[in-house]
Write a protein that holds these residues in place. Sequence first.
Motif, PDB file in Angstrom:
ATOM      1  N   PHE A   1     -52.659 -26.710  34.377  1.00 50.94           N
ATOM      2  CA  PHE A   1     -52.271 -26.547  32.981  1.00 50.94           C
ATOM      3  C   PHE A   1     -51.825 -25.113  32.705  1.00 50.94           C
ATOM      4  N   THR A   2     -52.673 -24.168  33.042  1.00 47.71           N
ATOM      5  CA  THR A   2     -52.340 -22.748  32.990  1.00 47.71           C
ATOM      6  C   THR A   2     -52.664 -22.177  34.369  1.00 47.71           C
ATOM      7  N   PRO A   3     -52.354 -20.923  34.623  1.00 50.12           N
ATOM      8  CA  PRO A   3     -52.676 -20.369  35.947  1.00 50.12           C
ATOM      9  C   PRO A   3     -54.164 -20.431  36.310  1.00 50.12           C
ATOM     10  N   THR A   4     -55.023 -20.550  35.319  1.00 49.12           N
ATOM     11  CA  THR A   4     -56.463 -20.577  35.593  1.00 49.12           C
ATOM     12  C   THR A   4     -57.147 -21.860  35.139  1.00 49.12           C
TER      13      THR A   4
ATOM     14  N   VAL B   1     -56.996 -35.983  32.539  1.00 46.98           N
ATOM     15  CA  VAL B   1     -56.824 -37.009  31.521  1.00 46.98           C
ATOM     16  C   VAL B   1     -57.218 -38.343  32.139  1.00 46.98           C
ATOM     17  N   VAL B   2     -58.156 -39.026  31.491  1.00 45.29           N
ATOM     18  CA  VAL B   2     -58.607 -40.339  31.952  1.00 45.29           C
ATOM     19  C   VAL B   2     -58.225 -41.344  30.877  1.00 45.29           C
ATOM     20  N   THR B   3     -57.492 -42.386  31.287  1.00 42.19           N
ATOM     21  CA  THR B   3     -57.102 -43.417  30.335  1.00 42.19           C
ATOM     22  C   THR B   3     -57.531 -44.778  30.861  1.00 42.19           C
ATOM     23  N   SER B   4     -57.921 -45.640  29.947  1.00 41.38           N
ATOM     24  CA  SER B   4     -58.281 -47.007  30.321  1.00 41.38           C
ATOM     25  C   SER B   4     -57.405 -48.022  29.601  1.00 41.38           C
ATOM     26  N   ASP B   5     -56.383 -47.524  28.928  1.00 38.03           N
ATOM     27  CA  ASP B   5     -55.443 -48.390  28.216  1.00 38.03           C
ATOM     28  C   ASP B   5     -54.254 -48.675  29.121  1.00 38.03           C
ATOM     29  N   PRO B   6     -54.029 -49.932  29.512  1.00 41.68           N
ATOM     30  CA  PRO B   6     -52.913 -50.240  30.405  1.00 41.68           C
ATOM     31  C   PRO B   6     -51.548 -49.908  29.794  1.00 41.68           C
ATOM     32  N   ALA B   7     -51.468 -49.797  28.480  1.00 43.49           N
ATOM     33  CA  ALA B   7     -50.206 -49.454  27.828  1.00 43.49           C
ATOM     34  C   ALA B   7     -49.878 -47.967  27.948  1.00 43.49           C
ATOM     35  N   ALA B   8     -50.870 -47.141  28.285  1.00 49.95           N
ATOM     36  CA  ALA B   8     -50.658 -45.701  28.440  1.00 49.95           C
ATOM     37  C   ALA B   8     -50.107 -45.436  29.838  1.00 49.95           C
ATOM     38  N   LEU B   9     -48.807 -45.230  29.919  1.00 55.74           N
ATOM     39  CA  LEU B   9     -48.160 -45.025  31.205  1.00 55.74           C
ATOM     40  C   LEU B   9     -48.432 -43.620  31.745  1.00 55.74           C
ATOM     41  N   PRO B  10     -48.720 -43.482  33.033  1.00 54.84           N
ATOM     42  CA  PRO B  10     -48.964 -42.157  33.617  1.00 54.84           C
ATOM     43  C   PRO B  10     -47.803 -41.187  33.399  1.00 54.84           C
ATOM     44  N   ALA B  11     -46.568 -41.679  33.447  1.00 48.55           N
ATOM     45  CA  ALA B  11     -45.416 -40.799  33.227  1.00 48.55           C
ATOM     46  C   ALA B  11     -45.422 -40.220  31.812  1.00 48.55           C
ATOM     47  N   THR B  12     -45.839 -41.018  30.843  1.00 45.02           N
ATOM     48  CA  THR B  12     -45.936 -40.537  29.464  1.00 45.02           C
ATOM     49  C   THR B  12     -46.994 -39.447  29.355  1.00 45.02           C
ATOM     50  N   THR B  13     -48.110 -39.651  30.035  1.00 42.65           N
ATOM     51  CA  THR B  13     -49.169 -38.636  30.040  1.00 42.65           C
ATOM     52  C   THR B  13     -48.651 -37.339  30.644  1.00 42.65           C
ATOM     53  N   GLN B  14     -47.901 -37.423  31.742  1.00 38.97           N
ATOM     54  CA  GLN B  14     -47.360 -36.221  32.379  1.00 38.97           C
ATOM     55  C   GLN B  14     -46.379 -35.483  31.466  1.00 38.97           C
ATOM     56  N   VAL B  15     -45.546 -36.214  30.743  1.00 46.53           N
ATOM     57  CA  VAL B  15     -44.615 -35.585  29.804  1.00 46.53           C
ATOM     58  C   VAL B  15     -45.387 -34.866  28.701  1.00 46.53           C
ATOM     59  N   ASN B  16     -46.427 -35.496  28.181  1.00 48.94           N
ATOM     60  CA  ASN B  16     -47.244 -34.863  27.143  1.00 48.94           C
ATOM     61  C   ASN B  16     -47.907 -33.592  27.656  1.00 48.94           C
TER      62      ASN B  16
ATOM     63  N   GLN C   1     -46.753 -31.648  30.083  1.00 48.03           N
ATOM     64  CA  GLN C   1     -45.696 -30.651  30.227  1.00 48.03           C
ATOM     65  C   GLN C   1     -45.359 -30.007  28.884  1.00 48.03           C
ATOM     66  N   GLN C   2     -45.291 -30.825  27.836  1.00 50.51           N
ATOM     67  CA  GLN C   2     -44.997 -30.293  26.508  1.00 50.51           C
ATOM     68  C   GLN C   2     -46.122 -29.383  26.017  1.00 50.51           C
ATOM     69  N   ALA C   3     -47.344 -29.802  26.220  1.00 50.29           N
ATOM     70  CA  ALA C   3     -48.491 -28.985  25.804  1.00 50.29           C
ATOM     71  C   ALA C   3     -48.547 -27.693  26.610  1.00 50.29           C
ATOM     72  N   ARG C   4     -48.246 -27.776  27.913  1.00 53.67           N
ATOM     73  CA  ARG C   4     -48.248 -26.593  28.773  1.00 53.67           C
ATOM     74  C   ARG C   4     -47.256 -25.561  28.252  1.00 53.67           C
ATOM     75  N   ALA C   5     -46.055 -26.001  27.906  1.00 57.46           N
ATOM     76  CA  ALA C   5     -45.040 -25.082  27.388  1.00 57.46           C
ATOM     77  C   ALA C   5     -45.525 -24.413  26.100  1.00 57.46           C
ATOM     78  N   PHE C   6     -46.158 -25.187  25.233  1.00 59.68           N
ATOM     79  CA  PHE C   6     -46.694 -24.648  23.976  1.00 59.68           C
ATOM     80  C   PHE C   6     -47.746 -23.572  24.258  1.00 59.68           C
ATOM     81  N   PHE C   7     -48.700 -23.872  25.158  1.00 63.20           N
ATOM     82  CA  PHE C   7     -49.768 -22.921  25.454  1.00 63.20           C
ATOM     83  C   PHE C   7     -49.236 -21.688  26.185  1.00 63.20           C
ATOM     84  N   GLU C   8     -48.252 -21.857  27.060  1.00 63.84           N
ATOM     85  CA  GLU C   8     -47.674 -20.700  27.757  1.00 63.84           C
ATOM     86  C   GLU C   8     -47.020 -19.750  26.767  1.00 63.84           C
ATOM     87  N   GLN C   9     -46.352 -20.295  25.742  1.00 61.03           N
ATOM     88  CA  GLN C   9     -45.770 -19.449  24.703  1.00 61.03           C
ATOM     89  C   GLN C   9     -46.848 -18.656  23.977  1.00 61.03           C
ATOM     90  N   ARG C  10     -47.962 -19.319  23.667  1.00 59.26           N
ATOM     91  CA  ARG C  10     -49.055 -18.645  22.962  1.00 59.26           C
ATOM     92  C   ARG C  10     -49.698 -17.571  23.838  1.00 59.26           C
TER      93      ARG C  10
END
Length: 91
Positions: free
Chosen positions: A53-56, A61-76, A78-87
């Motif tokens: 997530f960050t260098p340290t 993320v653990v999901t038990s909902d079959p509708a929650a696709l792993p690719a969607t989790t990875q995109v989320n 990546q978006q959160a990582r970019a936000f935190f890196e800016q901060r």
Amino acid sequence: IAHATRARFGDDQRFEKVSNIIKHFKLSCAKSQHQLTSIQVCRNRTSVLIDAFTPTTYLMVVTSDPAALPATTQVNIQQARAFFEQRINLA
């Protein structure tokens, strides 16, 4: 968070067990001179994704909902990582 549910689990030590599994896996990677950056495990109805997530910090993320696709989790992540890196860069 738009929606969340809580389920009862019988194992009170489950977080400690998961933590130990991750630590042992990371140590195994270090011994074989491989660096852990990301791992994804899907089994039955449960999906587990561990990603840098960050260098340290790693994020799990653990999901038990079959509708929650792993690719969607990875995109989320990546978006959160970019936000935190800016901060982090602003600090």
